[in-house]
Write a protein that holds these residues in place. Structure first.
Motif, mmCIF file in Angstrom:
data_model
loop_
_atom_site.group_PDB
_atom_site.id
_atom_site.type_symbol
_atom_site.label_atom_id
_atom_site.label_comp_id
_atom_site.label_asym_id
_atom_site.label_seq_id
_atom_site.Cartn_x
_atom_site.Cartn_y
_atom_site.Cartn_z
ATOM 1 N N SER A 32 41.583 26.226 40.979
ATOM 2 C CA SER A 32 42.551 25.134 40.994
ATOM 3 C C SER A 32 43.287 25.081 39.656
ATOM 4 C CB SER A 32 41.809 23.820 41.233
ATOM 5 O OG SER A 32 42.629 22.727 40.944
ATOM 6 N N GLN A 33 44.578 24.782 39.710
ATOM 7 C CA GLN A 33 45.375 24.691 38.487
ATOM 8 C C GLN A 33 44.888 23.552 37.598
ATOM 9 O OE1 GLN A 33 46.943 26.051 41.126
ATOM 10 N NE2 GLN A 33 47.846 27.798 40.099
ATOM 11 N N THR A 34 44.243 22.563 38.175
ATOM 12 C CA THR A 34 43.807 21.413 37.392
ATOM 13 C C THR A 34 42.330 21.483 37.025
ATOM 14 O OG1 THR A 34 43.329 20.200 39.416
ATOM 15 C CG2 THR A 34 45.538 19.926 38.463
ATOM 16 N N SER A 35 41.726 22.633 37.196
ATOM 17 C CA SER A 35 40.288 22.747 36.944
ATOM 18 C C SER A 35 40.007 23.467 35.629
ATOM 19 C CB SER A 35 39.615 23.509 38.081
ATOM 20 O OG SER A 35 39.954 24.875 37.991
ATOM 21 N N ASN A 36 38.756 23.473 35.295
ATOM 22 C CA ASN A 36 38.268 24.232 34.145
ATOM 23 C C ASN A 36 37.463 25.430 34.635
ATOM 24 O OD1 ASN A 36 39.278 22.376 32.240
ATOM 25 N ND2 ASN A 36 37.524 21.035 32.590
ATOM 26 N N ASP A 37 37.906 26.036 35.713
ATOM 27 C CA ASP A 37 37.160 27.143 36.316
ATOM 28 C C ASP A 37 37.148 28.370 35.418
ATOM 29 O OD1 ASP A 37 36.750 25.572 38.548
ATOM 30 O OD2 ASP A 37 38.386 26.470 39.683
ATOM 31 N N THR A 38 36.053 29.100 35.496
ATOM 32 C CA THR A 38 35.930 30.387 34.818
ATOM 33 C C THR A 38 35.632 31.434 35.878
ATOM 34 O OG1 THR A 38 35.051 29.364 32.803
ATOM 35 C CG2 THR A 38 34.665 31.726 33.084
ATOM 36 N N ILE A 39 36.444 32.478 35.885
ATOM 37 C CA ILE A 39 36.170 33.635 36.741
ATOM 38 C C ILE A 39 35.286 34.563 35.923
ATOM 39 C CG2 ILE A 39 37.160 35.731 37.773
ATOM 40 C CD1 ILE A 39 37.934 33.482 39.485
ATOM 41 N N ILE A 40 34.138 34.911 36.472
ATOM 42 C CA ILE A 40 33.243 35.848 35.794
ATOM 43 C C ILE A 40 33.187 37.100 36.645
ATOM 44 C CG2 ILE A 40 30.934 36.242 34.886
ATOM 45 C CD1 ILE A 40 30.710 33.091 34.805
ATOM 46 N N LEU A 41 33.747 38.168 36.109
ATOM 47 C CA LEU A 41 33.765 39.451 36.804
ATOM 48 C C LEU A 41 32.446 40.153 36.538
ATOM 49 C CD1 LEU A 41 37.310 40.540 35.571
ATOM 50 C CD2 LEU A 41 36.756 39.536 37.803
ATOM 51 N N ILE A 42 31.816 40.641 37.586
ATOM 52 C CA ILE A 42 30.572 41.386 37.402
ATOM 53 C C ILE A 42 30.710 42.757 38.032
ATOM 54 C CG2 ILE A 42 29.478 40.333 39.431
ATOM 55 C CD1 ILE A 42 26.787 40.661 37.758
ATOM 56 N N TYR A 43 30.324 43.763 37.261
ATOM 57 C CA TYR A 43 30.318 45.142 37.747
ATOM 58 C C TYR A 43 28.941 45.732 37.485
ATOM 59 C CZ TYR A 43 31.142 50.122 38.173
ATOM 60 O OH TYR A 43 31.052 51.445 38.561
ATOM 61 N N ALA A 44 28.370 46.334 38.504
ATOM 62 C CA ALA A 44 27.068 46.982 38.377
ATOM 63 C C ALA A 44 27.270 48.490 38.309
ATOM 64 C CB ALA A 44 26.175 46.618 39.556
ATOM 65 N N LYS A 45 26.996 49.055 37.126
ATOM 66 C CA LYS A 45 27.064 50.514 37.000
ATOM 67 C C LYS A 45 25.871 51.094 37.747
ATOM 68 C CE LYS A 45 27.222 50.727 32.415
ATOM 69 N NZ LYS A 45 27.314 51.275 31.052
ATOM 70 N N PRO A 46 26.110 52.117 38.567
ATOM 71 C CA PRO A 46 24.979 52.733 39.266
ATOM 72 C C PRO A 46 23.942 53.215 38.247
ATOM 73 C CG PRO A 46 27.065 53.643 40.041
ATOM 74 C CD PRO A 46 27.365 52.788 38.853
ATOM 75 N N PRO A 47 22.675 53.129 38.602
ATOM 76 C CA PRO A 47 21.652 53.592 37.652
ATOM 77 C C PRO A 47 21.841 55.064 37.357
ATOM 78 C CG PRO A 47 20.672 53.029 39.782
ATOM 79 C CD PRO A 47 22.120 52.673 39.855
ATOM 80 N N ARG A 48 21.541 55.440 36.118
ATOM 81 C CA ARG A 48 21.691 56.829 35.738
ATOM 82 C C ARG A 48 20.655 57.663 36.485
ATOM 83 N NH1 ARG A 48 20.304 59.959 30.325
ATOM 84 N NH2 ARG A 48 21.134 58.238 29.141
ATOM 85 N N THR A 49 21.122 58.798 36.954
ATOM 86 C CA THR A 49 20.208 59.690 37.661
ATOM 87 C C THR A 49 19.254 60.328 36.661
ATOM 88 O OG1 THR A 49 21.797 61.481 37.445
ATOM 89 C CG2 THR A 49 21.868 60.209 39.484
ATOM 90 N N VAL A 50 18.207 60.913 37.174
ATOM 91 C CA VAL A 50 17.243 61.587 36.298
ATOM 92 C C VAL A 50 17.901 62.772 35.606
ATOM 93 C CG1 VAL A 50 15.205 60.852 37.569
ATOM 94 C CG2 VAL A 50 16.380 62.942 38.236
ATOM 95 N N ASN A 51 17.281 63.257 34.585
ATOM 96 C CA ASN A 51 17.860 64.318 33.769
ATOM 97 C C ASN A 51 17.640 65.717 34.338
ATOM 98 O OD1 ASN A 51 18.521 62.274 32.073
ATOM 99 N ND2 ASN A 51 17.051 62.776 30.481
ATOM 100 N N THR A 52 17.355 65.826 35.621
ATOM 101 C CA THR A 52 17.154 67.153 36.191
ATOM 102 C C THR A 52 18.147 67.399 37.308
ATOM 103 O OG1 THR A 52 15.516 66.315 37.747
ATOM 104 C CG2 THR A 52 14.678 67.210 35.679
ATOM 105 N N SER A 53 18.471 68.661 37.492
ATOM 106 C CA SER A 53 19.344 69.069 38.583
ATOM 107 C C SER A 53 18.487 69.246 39.834
ATOM 108 C CB SER A 53 20.044 70.380 38.217
ATOM 109 O OG SER A 53 19.086 71.412 38.079
#
Length: 167
Positions: A32-53
């Motif tokens: 709302s234009q008359t609010s004190n709202d905060t948009i909080i963007l959240i991004y989840a980076k995929p977990p890093r894969t193990v160090n082996t092929s």
């Protein structure tokens, strides 16, 4: 009249158009234009894969650093797109904060919603069919079942001729 309550609107973003549509929808329909709202963007980076092929060989530290750089660059790119949408489509006064965490999106989003005491969690729907959802799982469904705040799942219209739901 009393001051409007400050709401924390947590919006999950990823590299899909569905999440960016949900963000845009939120800016037009929740903030709302008359609010004190905060948009909080959240991004989840995929977990890093193990160090082996797949054949069992260890990836070099240089290769792992390169993978980490790509993951960080992707996260930055997605967040920058989302911030641009907030600047262009939102009220100039809307506050925007960012959370970037590594891990399973289900866990990252649910934990963040509870930790920040979000007033609402907004997520896009990928619109997976029953079979695909059974194999991949639905992040939005998991979050809807596990967070304490209301969850708003925004579905992107299938065609451009559909109503956008924006004002």
């Amino acid at each position: 009249m009393a001051d409007a309550k400050e709401r924390k609107i947590l919006v999950a973003v990823d590299d899909g158009l569905e999440s960016l549509y949900a963000l845009s929808w939120s800016l037009h329909n929740l903030v709302s234009q008359t609010s004190n709202d905060t948009i909080i963007l959240i991004y989840a980076k995929p977990p890093r894969t193990v160090n082996t092929s797949p054949d069992g060989y260890l990836f070099s530290p240089d290769m792992m650093a390169s993978v980490d750089k790509c993951r960080n660059d992707l996260a930055s790119s997605i967040i920058e797109k989302a911030k641009k949408i907030c600047r262009e489509q939102g009220d100039k006064e809307v506050k925007v904060e960012v959370i970037i965490e590594s891990g399973d999106p289900r866990d990252v989003i649910c934990q963040a919603a509870d930790k920040i005491h979000a007033d609402v969690l907004v997520m896009g729907s990928h619109g997976y069919g029953l079979i695909k959802r059974a194999f991949l799982g639905s992040v939005s469904n998991h979050c809807a079942q596990n967070v304490k705040c209301p969850v708003l799942i925004v579905k992107k219209p299938k065609s451009s001729s559909s109503a956008t739901g924006t004002k």
